[in-house]
Design an enzyme around this catalytic site. Structure first.
Site, short mmCIF file in Angstrom:
data_model
loop_
_atom_site.label_atom_id
_atom_site.label_comp_id
_atom_site.label_asym_id
_atom_site.label_seq_id
_atom_site.Cartn_x
_atom_site.Cartn_y
_atom_site.Cartn_z
N GLU A 48 0.74 -0.84 -0.65
CA GLU A 48 0.17 0.09 0.12
C GLU A 48 0.64 1.31 0.28
O GLU A 48 1.30 1.39 0.64
CB GLU A 48 -1.12 0.19 1.39
CG GLU A 48 -2.07 -0.91 1.27
CD GLU A 48 -2.80 -0.94 -0.34
OE1 GLU A 48 -3.27 0.33 -0.01
OE2 GLU A 48 -3.04 -2.38 -0.62
N CYS A 83 -1.91 9.63 3.58
CA CYS A 83 -1.65 8.30 2.24
C CYS A 83 -3.10 9.19 1.54
O CYS A 83 -3.58 9.01 0.17
CB CYS A 83 -1.74 6.78 2.60
SG CYS A 83 -2.76 6.63 3.21
P1 NAD Z 1 8.75 5.26 3.63
O1 NAD Z 1 8.11 4.11 2.58
O2 NAD Z 1 9.84 6.15 3.78
O3 NAD Z 1 9.17 3.75 4.65
C1 NAD Z 1 7.93 2.74 5.16
C2 NAD Z 1 8.72 1.55 6.13
O4 NAD Z 1 9.63 0.62 5.27
C3 NAD Z 1 9.42 2.11 7.19
O5 NAD Z 1 9.26 1.04 8.18
C4 NAD Z 1 10.71 2.44 6.39
O6 NAD Z 1 12.05 2.12 7.37
C5 NAD Z 1 11.12 0.98 5.76
N1 NAD Z 1 11.63 0.84 4.41
C6 NAD Z 1 12.24 2.44 4.04
N2 NAD Z 1 13.35 1.78 2.83
C7 NAD Z 1 13.62 0.59 3.03
C8 NAD Z 1 13.51 -0.58 2.03
N3 NAD Z 1 13.85 0.08 1.26
N4 NAD Z 1 13.43 -1.53 2.24
C9 NAD Z 1 12.60 -1.96 3.10
N5 NAD Z 1 11.87 -1.11 3.96
C10 NAD Z 1 12.18 -0.29 3.90
O7 NAD Z 1 7.33 5.53 4.47
P2 NAD Z 1 7.00 6.75 5.31
O8 NAD Z 1 7.60 8.17 5.41
O9 NAD Z 1 7.13 6.20 6.54
O10 NAD Z 1 5.32 6.84 4.92
C11 NAD Z 1 4.97 7.55 4.41
C12 NAD Z 1 4.17 7.22 3.08
O11 NAD Z 1 3.27 5.80 3.55
C13 NAD Z 1 3.49 8.13 2.21
O12 NAD Z 1 4.11 7.88 1.22
C14 NAD Z 1 1.78 7.70 2.85
O13 NAD Z 1 1.17 7.78 1.58
C15 NAD Z 1 2.41 6.39 3.02
N6 NAD Z 1 1.00 5.38 3.12
C16 NAD Z 1 -0.02 4.83 2.14
C17 NAD Z 1 -1.14 4.34 3.10
C18 NAD Z 1 -1.95 3.25 2.60
O14 NAD Z 1 -2.47 2.64 2.97
N7 NAD Z 1 -1.55 2.78 0.77
C19 NAD Z 1 -0.92 4.59 4.39
C20 NAD Z 1 -0.47 5.05 5.12
C21 NAD Z 1 0.66 5.24 4.59
#
Ligand code: NAD
Length: 523
Positions: free
Chosen positions: A292, A326
Site C-alpha cells: 500500500e 495517504c
Molecule cells: P517510507 O516508505 O519511507 O517507509 C515505510 C517503511 O519502510 C518504514 O518502516 C521504513 O523504515 C521502511 N523502509 C524504508 N526503506 C526500505 C527499504 N529499502 N526496504 C525495506 N523497508 C524500507 O514511508 P513513511 O514515510 O513511513 O510513510 C509515508 C508514506 O506512506 C506516504 O507515501 C504515504 O502515502 C504512505 N502511506 C500509505 C498508506 C496506504 O494505505 N496506501 C497508508 C499510510 C501511509
C-alpha cells in the site's frame, strides 16, 4: 488459549470515537499524557523468539513537537539479527500454523480488550511520538481495535469456507492455509492501526511475523507487542526488530520470507516489489507482496453543491494531521463558476485552523521530522513558481521548536505542475480551476496514483459518472476523502498507490493465505 466460535461473537461494530468536548474525557486525556510523559526516554530491546536482545547501536525517537524530548531509545538491529528473527519466525511457524483459527481469533479479541482498557494511554503515545492531536490519536487507536475485532471474525469466516460446489461422488473441501513467515513493514503515520493491522492479519491466518516498524514510531510498536504478549502471544510468532532501510531490505531479501506486507511510500514500495521478485538461492517459492503506497488525492467541487460542506470537507481532508495521510486531499479541482468564491472561503477556513502542540489538542501540529520539514518547504518553494499563494507558505516558530509549517494553499495551479502531481505528504494543497465536469474528471485521473477521491455535487448523474470513471480505490460522495472506517470502507488504492489490498475488507485475509483444495472420492 480459550476457544471462540463464530456464533458466539457479536456482530462487528466500529469502535466509537471519544468525545473530547466532555470535561471528564479532557481531564482523563491530560492525565494519560502526563502519565506517559513519566515513561519517556526508556530504552527498548529488540524481541526475537520472546527474548530481549540488544546491540551496540541505538537511535532515539523524539517528539516532533519538541525534538529535545526523547520518547524512546531503541537498538538498531544488525543484518545478522534480522536473519535471526526470520529464522526464529520460521521455527515458530511449525507450531503456530497448527493452532486453530478459533484460538488465533481469541488472541486478537483479547488484545482488542486490553487496548480498550488502555485506549487513552495509547492515544498519549501517539500524541507524543508522532504528533497526533487527540482526535487523530483516538481514530488511530479505534481503527486498531477495529482491525483486531474485524480480522478475528474474518479468520473464523475463512476457516468455515468451503467449495462453492460439491462434485457428485466426492467430498470437496477448500482450506485457507497460512503462507509462512511474513515481513511486516509499516509507515510512521498510522503507527498503531496500520502496524497492528498488518501484523494481526498475518498471525490470525497462522503466519509468523518479523515486524520492523518505522524508525519514527518504534515505541508505539514496542508497546503493542507487549500488549500482544500479555494477550497470550506465543514466543517467536511476532519478532520485533528496529531500524531503517538496511534492516527492512535484509528481511525482504531473506530466502525464508514468504510474503511482505508493506505500507509506505511509492519509492520504497516499488523497490520492495523488485527485490522480492528476485529469487534467492535456497528460496523455493515466489514471494507475495502486499503493498500500500502513496497518493495524490483529489476532491472535485461542482458548481451545484453544498459549498459549506465542500469547504469543511476539503479543509479537514487536506489539513487533518497536517496532510500526513495517504488519503489526504492534496488537489482540489473546482468548477470555474464557483472558483473565486471557493478560494476566498477556503482561505478563510484554513486561516481559522489553530496551529500548535498536539498535547494541547490544537487542530494542526508539526510534521514528523527534519527531513519532512525540508521536503515540504522545498515543495512550497516550487509552489511559489507554480501557483498563487493563498495562505501559509512559512515555517512557524513555536515553543518546543517543533517542525511546524503553516497550512499552505496554492491557487491557480496547472494540473501538470509538480505540486499537482507529486506526493508532498504535508500541509500543502493545490487548487485547480476546471471548465467542465469532464475536464475535472480527466484532471483527477491524471496522476500516476489512484488512492482516494471525493466529489461534492447535487447531481446524481455526475455521481454516477464518477462511480464509473473516477479511478481510485476509495471514492467518497459529498464527504471528505479521509477517515476510512474498517468494514465499511475497505481501504487500498489503484495504480502507483499499491496492490489494492483493501485492508479492513472481506478480501484482505485471503492475501495472507493460500487455498488448498481437497477432494475425497466417496465409496
Ligand atoms: P517510507 O516508505 O519511507 O517507509 C515505510 C517503511 O519502510 C518504514 O518502516 C521504513 O523504515 C521502511 N523502509 C524504508 N526503506 C526500505 C527499504 N529499502 N526496504 C525495506 N523497508 C524500507 O514511508 P513513511 O514515510 O513511513 O510513510 C509515508 C508514506 O506512506 C506516504 O507515501 C504515504 O502515502 C504512505 N502511506 C500509505 C498508506 C496506504 O494505505 N496506501 C497508508 C499510510 C501511509
Amino acid at each position: 488459549m480459550s476457544s471462540t466460535t463464530p456464533h458466539s461473537l457479536p456482530i462487528f461494530r466500529n469502535e466509537p470515537f471519544i468525545d473530547f468536548s466532555s470535561a471528564e474525557n479532557k481531564r482523563a486525556m491530560r492525565e494519560a499524557i502526563e502519565r506517559i510523559r513519566m515513561e519517556l526516554g526508556r530504552t527498548y530491546d529488540l524481541i526475537i523468539g520472546g527474548s530481549d536482545l540488544q546491540t551496540s547501536t541505538t537511535f532515539h525517537s523524539v517528539n516532533p513537537a519538541n525534538p529535545a524530548e526523547v520518547v524512546g531509545i531503541h537498538y538498531t538491529a544488525t543484518v545478522h539479527q534480522a536473519a535471526q528473527a526470520v529464522e526464529t519466525a520460521q521455527l515458530a511457524f511449525a507450531n503456530w500454523r497448527r493452532s486453530t483459527a478459533a484460538d488465533r481469533a481469541s488472541l486478537l479479541l483479547r488484545a482488542a480488550g486490553l487496548l480498550r482498557q488502555r485506549h487513552l494511554e495509547f492515544c498519549a503515545w501517539l500524541v507524543l511520538e508522532v504528533g497526533k492531536n487527540w482526535g487523530e490519536a483516538d481514530a488511530d487507536v479505534g481503527e486498531c481495535i477495529d482491525f483486531l475485532e474485524f480480522y478475528a471474525r474474518e479468520a473464523l469466516r475463512l476457516d468455515a469456507a468451503t467449495t462453492p460446489i460439491q462434485y457428485p461422488g466426492e467430498r470437496n473441501l477448500l482450506r485457507y492455509i497460512p503462507l509462512g513467515v511474513g515481513a511486516v513493514i509499516p509507515p510512521w503515520n498510522f503507527p498503531l492501526a496500520i502496524m497492528a493491522g498488518m501484523t494481526a492479519a498475518s498471525i490470525v491466518c497462522g503466519n509468523t511475523v518479523v515486524l520492523k516498524p518505522s524508525p519514527d514510531a518504534p515505541t508505539i510498536a514496542a508497546h503493542f507487542l507487549a500488549l500482544l504478549e500479555e494477550a497470550g502471544l506465543p514466543d517467536g510468532v511476532v519478532n520485533l526488530i528496529q531500524g531503517g532501510p538496511e534492516v527492512g531490505r535484509a528481511i525482504v531479501e531473506h530466502p525464508q520470507v514468504r510474503f511482505i506486507a508493506f505500507t509506505g511510500s511509492r519509492k520504497v514500495g516499488v523497490e520492495i516489489h523488485e527485490v522480492a521478485a528476485r529469487t534467492q538461492p535456497g528460496q523455493h517459492f515466489l514471494k507475495r507482496t502486499i503493498l500500500e503506497m502513496g497518493g495524490k488525492d483529489a476532491i472535485l467541487v461542482d458548481a451545484d453543491c453544498n459549498l459549506d460542506q465542500a469547504i469543511a470537507g476539503v479543509t479537514a481532508s487536506a489539513f487533518g494531521f497536517n496532510g500526513q495521510k495517504c488519503s489526504a486531499c492534496s488537489r482540489v479541482i473546482v468548477d470555474a463558476a464557483v472558483y473565486d468564491v471557493f478560494c476566498d472561503r477556503l482561505k478563510e477556513a484554513v486561516e481559522s485552523l489553530t496551529l500548535g502542540s498536539p498535547a494541547e489538542n490544537l487542530q494542526t501540529g508539526p510534521v514528523i521530522n527534519q527531513t519532512a520539514r525540508k521536503r515540504v518547504l522545498d515543495y512550497i518553494a516550487i509552489g511559489r513558481n507554480e501557483g498563487r499563494l493563498l495562505t501559509g507558505g512559512v515555517e512557524v516558530d513555536l515553543p518546543g521548536k517543533g517542525y511546524y509549517i503553516a497550512p499552505t494553499v496554492f491557487a491557480d495551479v496547472a494540473p501538470t505542475a509538480r505540486i499537482a502531481q507529486e506526493e508532498i505528504f504535508g500541509p500543502v494543497l493545490a487548487v485547480i480551476k476546471s471548465d467542465s465536469f469532464e475536464e475535472s474528471l480527466a484532471i483527477a485521473n491524471s496522476t500516476e496514483y489512484g488512492l482516494t477521491g471525493a466529489i461534492y455535487t447535487h447531481s446524481r448523474a455526475k455521481l454516477e459518472r464518477a462511480a464509473e470513471d473516477f479511478h481510485v480505490g476509495n471514492l467518497y460522495f459529498n464527504r471528505k476523502c479521509t477517515g476510512a472506517m474498517v468494514g465499511a470502507h475497505p481501504f487500498g488504492g489503484f495504480n502507483m498507490s499499491g496492490t489494492d489490498s483493501k485492508a479492513g475488507g472481506p478480501d484482505y485475509l485471503t492475501l495472507f493465505t493460500q487455498a488448498k483444495s481437497i477432494a475425497e472420492k466417496l465409496t
